[in-house]
Structure formats: C-alpha cells, structure tokens
Design a protein around this motif. Structure first.
Motif, mmCIF file in Angstrom:
data_model
loop_
_atom_site.group_PDB
_atom_site.id
_atom_site.type_symbol
_atom_site.label_atom_id
_atom_site.label_comp_id
_atom_site.label_asym_id
_atom_site.label_seq_id
_atom_site.Cartn_x
_atom_site.Cartn_y
_atom_site.Cartn_z
ATOM 1 N N GLN A 150 0.817 -1.216 0.000
ATOM 2 C CA GLN A 150 0.000 0.000 0.000
ATOM 3 C C GLN A 150 0.849 1.263 0.000
ATOM 4 O O GLN A 150 0.580 2.199 -0.755
ATOM 5 N N HIS A 151 1.870 1.309 0.844
ATOM 6 C CA HIS A 151 2.698 2.519 0.929
ATOM 7 C C HIS A 151 3.346 2.824 -0.416
ATOM 8 O O HIS A 151 3.335 3.985 -0.875
ATOM 9 N N GLU A 152 3.878 1.829 -1.069
ATOM 10 C CA GLU A 152 4.513 2.024 -2.382
ATOM 11 C C GLU A 152 3.506 2.547 -3.410
ATOM 12 O O GLU A 152 3.790 3.491 -4.160
ATOM 13 N N VAL A 153 2.331 1.924 -3.430
ATOM 14 C CA VAL A 153 1.297 2.345 -4.389
ATOM 15 C C VAL A 153 0.897 3.800 -4.160
ATOM 16 O O VAL A 153 0.813 4.602 -5.095
ATOM 17 N N LEU A 154 0.670 4.177 -2.904
ATOM 18 C CA LEU A 154 0.208 5.524 -2.594
ATOM 19 C C LEU A 154 1.294 6.577 -2.805
ATOM 20 O O LEU A 154 1.004 7.709 -3.207
ATOM 21 N N GLU A 155 2.537 6.213 -2.564
ATOM 22 C CA GLU A 155 3.639 7.154 -2.769
ATOM 23 C C GLU A 155 3.880 7.429 -4.246
ATOM 24 O O GLU A 155 4.290 8.530 -4.628
ATOM 25 N N ASN A 156 3.589 6.445 -5.096
ATOM 26 C CA ASN A 156 3.914 6.563 -6.519
ATOM 27 C C ASN A 156 2.729 6.927 -7.395
ATOM 28 O O ASN A 156 2.894 7.124 -8.605
#
Length: 252
Positions: A150-156
């Motif tokens: 989730q963190h990767e998806v939301l950051e990118n």
C-alpha cells in the motif's frame, strides 16, 4: 445471453440515496442488454427496489495525508477476485455521471479493461475512472498489489485512476472513443469568465455519458450553483455556472 453488470459505490454521507436511484433510472432508459444494477454501500437506506445492494468490499483506506489528494481509492475494491455472485463484464459508473444515450457499446468495445482517457492529461497514460469497464476478476492483481504494498502504491500514484492505467501499462488496457464520455466542465461549459454569462451548451456530438468531476455536480448545475462550500475570492469570477436546465431532462 448472460447479464452484464452496472456497478456503483456509495459510502459516507456525500451522496444521498437519490443519486443511486437516479443513476438506476438513467441506466434503465439507456440499455437494451440484460443487466444487473448493483450498488456497494454502507448506507442502503432509501435506495429503491430493483437495485441489488451489497456491503462495501473489504478495503483498507489510505492514511489521511493521501486522502487529501484522492478520496476515491476505495473504487479499486471492485477488482477483487470474488465479488459475491457477480460474473462477466462490469461497467463501473460514478454516482454523479449523467447518461444521455445508449450504453450497450461499452460492454462490447474491448476485451481489455477500457477507461476514459483523462482529458486534462492526454498522452500521459492516465485514465479518468468515472467510467470504466472490465471482466470481473481479471484485474485482481491491481487490488492485491495495493493490499500488499500500500505505501509504495500511494507514494507513486496520486489517484486511483492514475494507478489503474500506469500499473496496467501501455497496451494492456484501452481508452474509450473520445466522444463517448465528455466532461461537463471541459466540453459543455464555455470556460473562464464566460461561465458567469453563458449557459453551458447541450450534449456534445456523439456523447453517451456526461461526467461531472469536482464541482458542480448535476443538481447544482441545474440550479446554477457551483456547489463548493469554499471558493477563494480570486476564483469566484470563473467558478460559476449558469442554471443548466437541460441536464434535468436526463438527471431524473
């Protein structure tokens, strides 16, 4: 012939049940295929008979800092591998779209996920997810990646629609033909200071769905109200809309 599926989502208090009911009636008037009309919601009160109601799919909302730029991440929950007994093609519709012509063609247009190309960012592999169509279960990896990274998806990815098309990548989805889905603000309103003096034009040629993104929404545009509670003083010269009564011919 198997039924196709029209799916919408209603969560929280921004939209009342009338949005679901009106969308249901617009679909009834503009489809000839056998279909199911389905609403995922946490507030079923007031939704009329004929709408199939399911609870919202399990979904972990982003942290508040990400919701500031996009409140619609929950939409990607429709990519879950298992959605109750739903099978086949799904046409997802935002609650505030206005259907103005037959929508059968959305289901047969492509075997891939099909979506609007974002009007303000053409050629940049960015969709506009007010309307998209896909085979149920085929794109579950979009939701699985969100769940596991989730963190990767939301950051990118700044929005859910950015994520859908960028993650699928060029050649793995299709855009609907441009005329089918038109923006009320970009293709009906005159723009700038003219919004205060000119009524938005009627339906663009070839349009089947008019999309209302941001403000105004359909009932506000009918009344000539921008709808946003707070508009900076320097935007009040063009953040206006004249009463647009022709929308009521469809929004009913």
């Amino acid at each position: 012939m198997n039924s196709v599926n029209i799916v919408c989502m209603k969560w929280g208090t921004k939209y009342g049940p009338e949005y679901v009911n009106i969308l249901h009636h617009m679909v009834q008037r503009n489809i000839t295929l056998p279909y199911r009309f389905i609403c995922f919601t946490d507030r079923p009160e007031g939704i009329e008979e004929g709408v199939e109601i399911f609870p919202l799919p399990d979904f972990k909302e982003p942290e508040p800092k990400y919701l500031k730029t996009c409140l619609a991440w929950r939409k990607i929950a429709v990519f879950d591998r298992d959605l109750h007994d739903i099978r086949g093609k799904i046409l997802f519709l935002d609650l505030d779209v206005v259907i103005v012509d037959n929508i059968d063609c959305f289901f047969s247009y492509s075997d891939k996920l099909a979506i609007i190309e974002n009007w303000s960012q053409p050629g940049r592999l960015i969709g506009q997810a007010s309307v998209f169509c896909f085979e149920q279960g085929k794109y579950h990896h979009l939701l699985e990646k969100y769940r596991t990274a989730q963190h990767e998806v939301l950051e990118n990815n700044v929005t859910e629609q950015f994520y859908i098309t960028r993650e699928l990548g060029k050649g793995n989805f299709d855009y609907f033909p441009d005329p089918w889905c038109r923006s009320f603000k970009m293709h009906c309103m005159p723009g700038g200071i003219l919004n205060s003096f000119m009524t938005p034009t009627k339906i663009p040629e070839g349009a089947k769905i008019i999309v209302f993104h941001g403000s105004p929404n359909p009932p506000d545009a009918i009344q000539g109200v921008w709808g946003q509670q707070y508009v900076p003083w320097y935007k009040k010269f063009y953040k206006t809309v004249k009463p647009t009564r022709w929308i009521a011919d469809y929004w009913k």
